[in-house]
Scaffold this motif. Sequence first.
Motif, short mmCIF file in Angstrom:
data_model
loop_
_atom_site.label_atom_id
_atom_site.label_comp_id
_atom_site.label_asym_id
_atom_site.label_seq_id
_atom_site.Cartn_x
_atom_site.Cartn_y
_atom_site.Cartn_z
N PRO A 16 14.32 -7.81 17.60
CA PRO A 16 14.14 -8.60 16.38
C PRO A 16 12.84 -8.30 15.63
N ALA A 20 12.50 -5.88 12.20
CA ALA A 20 11.94 -6.55 11.03
C ALA A 20 10.72 -5.79 10.51
N TRP A 57 20.81 -19.82 12.93
CA TRP A 57 20.85 -18.56 12.18
C TRP A 57 19.82 -18.58 11.04
N THR A 61 16.68 -14.73 11.12
CA THR A 61 16.81 -13.52 10.31
C THR A 61 15.58 -13.39 9.43
N ASP A 62 15.21 -12.15 9.15
CA ASP A 62 13.99 -11.87 8.39
C ASP A 62 14.34 -11.56 6.93
N GLU A 66 17.12 -8.93 5.41
CA GLU A 66 18.28 -9.38 4.63
C GLU A 66 18.43 -8.56 3.35
N LYS A 76 25.28 -13.21 5.61
CA LYS A 76 24.52 -13.98 6.59
C LYS A 76 25.40 -15.08 7.18
N TRP A 88 23.64 -12.56 17.93
CA TRP A 88 22.44 -12.09 17.23
C TRP A 88 22.42 -10.56 17.17
N TYR A 92 23.68 -9.12 13.43
CA TYR A 92 22.46 -8.99 12.64
C TYR A 92 21.62 -7.79 13.08
N LEU A 96 21.37 -4.11 11.18
CA LEU A 96 20.09 -3.76 10.58
C LEU A 96 19.64 -2.38 11.06
N TYR A 383 8.47 -12.63 12.78
CA TYR A 383 8.76 -12.16 11.43
C TYR A 383 7.53 -12.30 10.53
#
Length: 467
Positions: A16, A20, A57, A61-62, A66, A76, A88, A92, A96, A383
């Motif tokens: 994550p 990001a 959620w 998320t960053d 997004e 999303k 996750w 996502y 990414l 993030y």
Amino acid sequence: MTTTSDLPVVVIGAGPAGLAAAAHLVERGIEPLVLEAGPVAASAVRDWSHVRLFSTWGEVTDPAAEKLLTPTGWTKPDAATYPSGGDWAEHYLQPLADVLGDRVRYTATVTGVSRTGRDRVVDAGREAQPFVVHFTTADGGEERAFARAVIDASGTWTTPSPAGASGLPALGEKTAADRIAYRVPDLKDPAVRARYAGKRTAVIGSGASAFTALATLADVAKDEPGTHAAWILRRAISGSTFGGGTADQLPARGALGLAAKAAVDNGHADAVTGFRTEAVERDEDGRLILVGEDGRRLDPVDEVIVLTGFRPDLSFLSEIRLGLDERLQAPTELAPLIDPNQHSCGTVYPHGHRELSHPDSGIYLVGMKSYGRAPTFLAMTGYEQVRSVTAAIAGDTDSADRVELTLPETGVCGGAGLFDDPAADQADGTGCCAAPAPTLVQIGADTSLPVVAAAADEPSSGGCCGA
């Protein structure tokens, strides 16, 4: 002639925080190179794919990520719902990584980071030298990459803490490895369930991971007679043992502690308090006996689940000059803000590149790894960290310094260090800012409310709320 500013930023880890960071670098026109040890993105997250986060959620998320994903048709998920680790990763993190394309290299295990031509001893010309990152590939080959900066988002998942209360493995712990697990087991997997069903299991730990294990073992006990847990705590039972309950600003996190309380109150688990494991022995039937520092010997168990937290792997950073706190192994400036011995009720002051910097400028530990051995890390913290760090790398100091982050409080006080001091234990929960005693809830009574959480911590967070 290539200059340092023409080089990419190497990001270690495609989890994550790492992904990001790459998204923020791309947004600023800086090329990232993400080195991921696993064969796919978010390999560590996939290891706990069965565990549901206690963040929604909307909190995992960053924003920069997004922006990269939206043009691909990505939608999303419902911001108010709770993903599992598998959700996750699938919905996502892997998408990414796919958008980042060749900027992410898989099965690339980092083995060393240094300044080009300078070991950690040499001062001369050090700051002018780019970083060099050595890594191994799937075929066993060795490669290197040069970088203008390095963002280490490799996490702590691969280095769980042992059962031994001294921080070292208990005597006999390694030889009993066939009956010891260091992760929350996936009890929906028939093979894993068979390992624990009808058995007596010791669960060592006092954080969200231990709560999850207790709750899931209690669910198995409803259908499998003989399933029972011995919950091993190094501290006494106090008002905050089961978390903040309804005072927790993350409802699912509060519910998790209540589920663990229900496991004890309903007779599916017995709590053993003030027990610091010194040795693990086997009886004549091969079952395990935990021996405490005070000489106590617990009844034999079939399995042991050790959930005493995680620690950072710093071995591949041995040639880098890091400024780390002597207790937490977190960046020196960040450590006082997150120290579980004294820090306030689960909140963390806003922090960014300045708190995450080191004597060797241009290298940053972010995400879970930035917390060292401290617990209660949340994705939104990571993030904001990488937003600030990438702004600093881009030379946008104003944006890098403009750090704003409000984290949900746990509703819990009393640092781990304080609770390890018997004189500081307060069984009536009347310590400073003590959380209200949790009310009993029936496990599984409301399946719409998630009661499991990402495994990441053993000590409870916080000290006095005014700290």
